[in-house]
Structure formats: structure tokens, C-alpha cells
Design a protein around this motif. Sequence first.
Motif, PDB file in Angstrom:
ATOM      1  N   ASN A  58       0.816  -1.222   0.000  1.00 24.30           N
ATOM      2  CA  ASN A  58       0.000   0.000   0.000  1.00 24.30           C
ATOM      3  C   ASN A  58       0.844   1.263   0.000  1.00 24.30           C
ATOM      4  O   ASN A  58       0.618   2.188   0.792  1.00 24.30           O
ATOM      5  CB  ASN A  58      -0.961   0.002   1.188  1.00 24.30           C
ATOM      6  N   ASP A  62       1.963   4.803  -1.242  1.00 19.15           N
ATOM      7  CA  ASP A  62       1.376   5.923  -1.976  1.00 19.15           C
ATOM      8  C   ASP A  62       2.399   6.619  -2.864  1.00 19.15           C
ATOM      9  O   ASP A  62       2.096   7.001  -3.995  1.00 19.15           O
ATOM     10  CB  ASP A  62       0.773   6.944  -0.997  1.00 19.15           C
ATOM     11  N   ASN A  68       2.080  -0.261  -8.072  1.00 18.17           N
ATOM     12  CA  ASN A  68       0.620  -0.249  -8.130  1.00 18.17           C
ATOM     13  C   ASN A  68       0.181   0.962  -8.953  1.00 18.17           C
ATOM     14  O   ASN A  68       0.846   1.988  -8.963  1.00 18.17           O
ATOM     15  CB  ASN A  68       0.072  -0.152  -6.703  1.00 18.17           C
TER      16      ASN A  68
END
Length: 688
Positions: free
Chosen positions: A62, A64, A84
Amino acid sequence: MKRVLIVGAGKGGSAILKILHATQTMKVVAIVDTNTSAPGLVAAEKWDIPIGRSWKKWIDENIDIIIEATGNEFVLEALLQRRNRRTVIIPGTVAYIISELFDEKQELLEEIELQMLNQELILNNIRDGMIVVDTNGFITFVNKSAEKIINTSKHRLLEGEHIEKVIYRTRLTEVLKNRRKEINQKLTLENGKQIIATRIPIIRSDNSLLGAFAVFKDITEVVHLAEENTDLKEIKTMLEAIIHSSDEAISVVDEQGLGLMINPAYTKITGLAASDVIGKPATTDISEGESVHMRVLQTRRPIRGVLMKVGPNKKEVYVNVAPVIVDGKLKGSVGVLHDISEVQSLTNELKRARQIIRNLEAKYTFKDIIGTSPEMKIALEQAKVGARTPATVLLRGASGTGKELFAHAIHNESDRKHYKFIRVNCAAIAETILESELFGYEEGAFSGAKRGGKKGFFEEANNGSIFLDEIGELSLHMQAKLLRVLQENEIVRVGGTTPITIDVRVIAATNVNLEKAIMAKTFREDLYYRLNRLPIFIPSLKERLSDLPLLTKHIITKINQDYGRDVQKISEDAITHLNYYHWPGNIRELENVIGRAMIYMGIQEKTIQQSHLPHLGNKEWKSSFSPALQTSSPSLPQAMEEYERNYITQVYEQNDYNKTKTAKSLQISIRNLYYKMEKHQIAKPDLQ
């Protein structure tokens, strides 16, 4: 809170770590570097921040923002491929700039700190409150603004009072202990006033501690400062670095829909300068359509793929806009504009590439390969042997020699002929899409990916054959991917993790000298040995000139069908003329020459004469081939045969009559050498 991964712990990475560690809205998940003694890793250990040698461990946690601080373009490329879709990558050049700015800021602060200590008059007239303490936490200086904010007399403060007795929950003592600055921290005083304070240790050049000082403002006077130092400011600073280094056209507005910033790519697409947009409503750049920025600010949800026209030239674009939300508060929105004409151009290019690599069933057999010369017979025999085995075949030869025909024929002669034959021209596909075309992709692997994903060419060719033409043009990255497929008989789709087992026969082709490419480090040696299990050398046209009559006859028949002509044959003089040319373009060039000759022939003419043939640029042939010389000199094929016999004999003698060494010196196969020795009746002296 934004989760940040720093890749590279050198000067740039270390500077960025210090900046982010001091913020409250950015959390450094980890910092990685292959150099275990890098300054950034040392600082991270002190602050209990995870460290490592590889970023791959944290890439899917996860993240950012990933800050690439190594400056290595290959690391940046790998991060862009593995990230991602929502993860922002800040390139190494930005990290370097931040590092330089941080160093400059450090030097400036040190200079200001010294000036503050020596210029009390100036400090007493500034609106910010200031308190200086010594190494033990006792107050040594306080200005008038500080007296007013704290509501305590200067006389009391300078009587050796300890800072903790004056300001409840002060953190200046903590700054003295850890020697770490604290920037723009909120604090409520005992008198009820709220301040925003910056606390900085005072350190000499020899690293000895002099004390610390705090600069602070009353919260009622800090509205303007808040605009500069809130979460939006921090995010804006990070976005500015990303925006100005991006090739994407980007615009940012605040929560009121007023323009905050644009980048050069935005100006290029819209024709609008910063002065036309900054501080203006989000509708300023729109020629046709409604403001997506305003819709996003109202709904707090991202909007993608909206078509509109922007700028004075009414440039047609499609727009993606997302809100900027910090701690649950809307701070603005970010928009990315894409030029539709560029997208259409890329789409057309992709269509053309797909036409080039379209799936075709193999339509040629060994009967379609024309040639009875010894060199061609050897190549055909090797190809037929290869067709009966599942081994990887490597077709080698100059451009235009017919490598694709051999690939078709090998597939049609094999037990895989009832399955698909997939052709892929590796040089005709852009590097950015080659991996997804070869191995396929999963749904959501990248922007624009089809729902449900897509099979790659290797999956399409399962149980059949895949022809990889121009394999020597593959990048080293793709060579590594292909090597894994050949070794493991499995592929992994782009964006996927599950291996897919395949049973595919690989036929590769190249006109590149792979041995030289290995030496030049442009081709992997391990892939070479994997592909070179069954090499087939297809002779060039100049090596099999005896096939010219058969080839020209076949080409005439083919062009008659294509052009609706009725040419019957080619004259002996014309064949002789063709025999004296070196044919750098091989069969492809021969087709071109015969085709041009037939185009310029009269409708009633049935035979291609020498006069019909285009100029082949062989001046030596024109000067030497005269009637006088024809009667006294051998023909060129005869002269070449004699030269070949003499040269092979000479090399055979130089290698002490060792056939293996002779074949290696001549760069031909041992089988081909046996054939030529038998043809020219070459043997050891004692056997003659």
C-alpha cells in the motif's frame, strides 16, 4: 497519512528522509539501498525506520509515493513496471534537486541562526516570538513579541528561569537532547493561546551544542502562515516536483476551484501560460464542456475519461481528475489531460503493429522453397531434421534469404501442424508493449487494459509453434524474459503472479551476428546457447547462383498472377547478367529486379531480355565482360569454383589436414566441408 518508500539512501535519499521524518502527514515505510553504510540507512536505524537492500519487499504494501533517489534509469524503469497503478513515482532527478535545495536551506538556516544571536535589535522588532535557551534549558534571550504572546515580563524571563517553568509542555528540552529540529508544531500555552512553533538546536561547526531557540506565532496571526505550511502546502511541494518533470499535461486547483499550478506539458497542449490559469477559475481553460475540476470538488470522487476542448485552439482532449484529500479535508484536485490526436496516433501505430504480427496459419511447405544447389540442399535437410524434433530452431542468414519460408515449412512438416503458427516480428513492436503482447496481461495490469485480461502470443501458440523473427533486436530485459520461458516452459502475464504452463515450439530467426552481439554485451550468452541448439544457416543468393534460373522462373510465375501479365521466360543473356551481380538484398532484391523488368516490358513481349533489367551498379562486369574476353576467359562461376577449391585446399593444409579445425576456420559446418571436399576432390597428399 501518505505512505512513502525511499529507494536509495545516498545524499539525495538521506536529505529526503530528513524532510519527511519531520512532517506529520508523510510516513516513511522503509528506505532501501544496496550500500549498507549509506548515510540514509544510518539515520533510519536511529529513528527506528525499517531499512533493507531491496525495494521489492515493500513495493506491494500500500505504498502511496515511491521516491527513486538512486538516479539509475533501470531502477526507475523497474519501479514503474512493478508499482501499483495508484502509486506515484518521483524520479531520481527530483530527489537530487530536493537534496541540493535541502543543503542550501541548511546553510541558510545556520547563517540566520548566527545572525539572530548577534542582532538582538532586529529580533526585538519582528512580529514572531523568539526564545533562546542554553544547553541546560535556561532562557538566555527573549524578544518583545515573545513577552506579549507568553504574557510574562522580560525581566522575569532573563533572571535565569528554566524554560519548563515558563512554558508548560515545552519541547525545547527535547530538541536539546536529540538535536533534531521541529518545524511548525502546534502548542497550547497556559494562558490559552495557541501557537505554531519551530524549534531548532544551535550547533557549532565543530558539532558542539550551544543551545536551542524557538520561533513562534500566535494562531490568530498565523492564517497566512497556515496557507504556506499546512498539509496542502506539503503536498503541493511534492506535486510541483512531479508535475514539472512529467510529460503528462497536469493542472492543480485549490478547494475553491482556483488554479494553483500547471506544468510545461499543459501549456504545450492548451496554449495557455501560467499567467492565464494561476489564480483563475477552473473553467478558464475550457472551450467546450463543463469543468471536471468543479465536479470533483463537489462530489469528492475521481472522474475519468471526460472529453472536452481546451484552450484558444479548442484542442480536443480527454481528462482524468482526482480530489486531493488530507486528513479527511478536501484541499483541491489534480487533473491530467491527454491529447486525443496523440492517443489516436498511438492507436493507429498499435493497429499497424498488430497487422504485422497477425496470427497466421503456416501456408508454406518445403515444396515451396526453390533451390537445388548443394548449399540449399544442406539447409533443407537440416530443416527437415528439425521439423521432426521438438527442439528450438534458430534460422540464421542475411535479410531476404527466406527465413520465414523455412519457419512455415518446419511447422507444417512437424506434428504440431494442426495447431496455431504465430508470427512475431520482434523489431516491429514497441518495447513498451512487447512484453504484454508476448505474454499477455491480467485485468487492471495497466491503464487501458481489457476487462478480463488478454492472452499473449505464447498462450495463443500453445501446442503449436511461434516464429520470433528479428530476435537479435530484443532488449536485454526482454531476452531475460524469453530465457525464462524457454527454460521453464511457463509464462507469467503482465500484472499477474501465477505461472501458466505452455507447450510451444520456438522457431527464431535473425540476420544479426549473435557471436559479435554477445561480445558487445547486447545479446545474452545463456539465451544464445538455449536458442542455438539446432542452428540452420540459410545461404545467401550469391552463395547459390546456380539456383537463379529456377528462382527467376518461380518469380515470373508469381508476378504474372499478381500483375496479370503473360511473361514466359527470361533469356540466357539476362540470366548471365544476373549471375555477375552480388545480390546484397538476396531473394527479396531478385523479386524487385524481375518485377521492375516485367512492369516496363511491352504487353506483347514474352521474354525478359537483358535490356529490360534495371542497372545493377556493377561497373567491373561491364568493362570486363566483352566478346573478346568471353572466348579467352573462364566464366565467373568457373572462376569462383576454382578460387573456392584453391582456398579450401590452402586452409586445409594450414590446419594440418584436420577437417574439424578447417571447418571452424572457414566458418562452415563440418558436413558442408565434407561436401565441398568431395565436390572439388580435395584430399590429403598421401591419398591422392
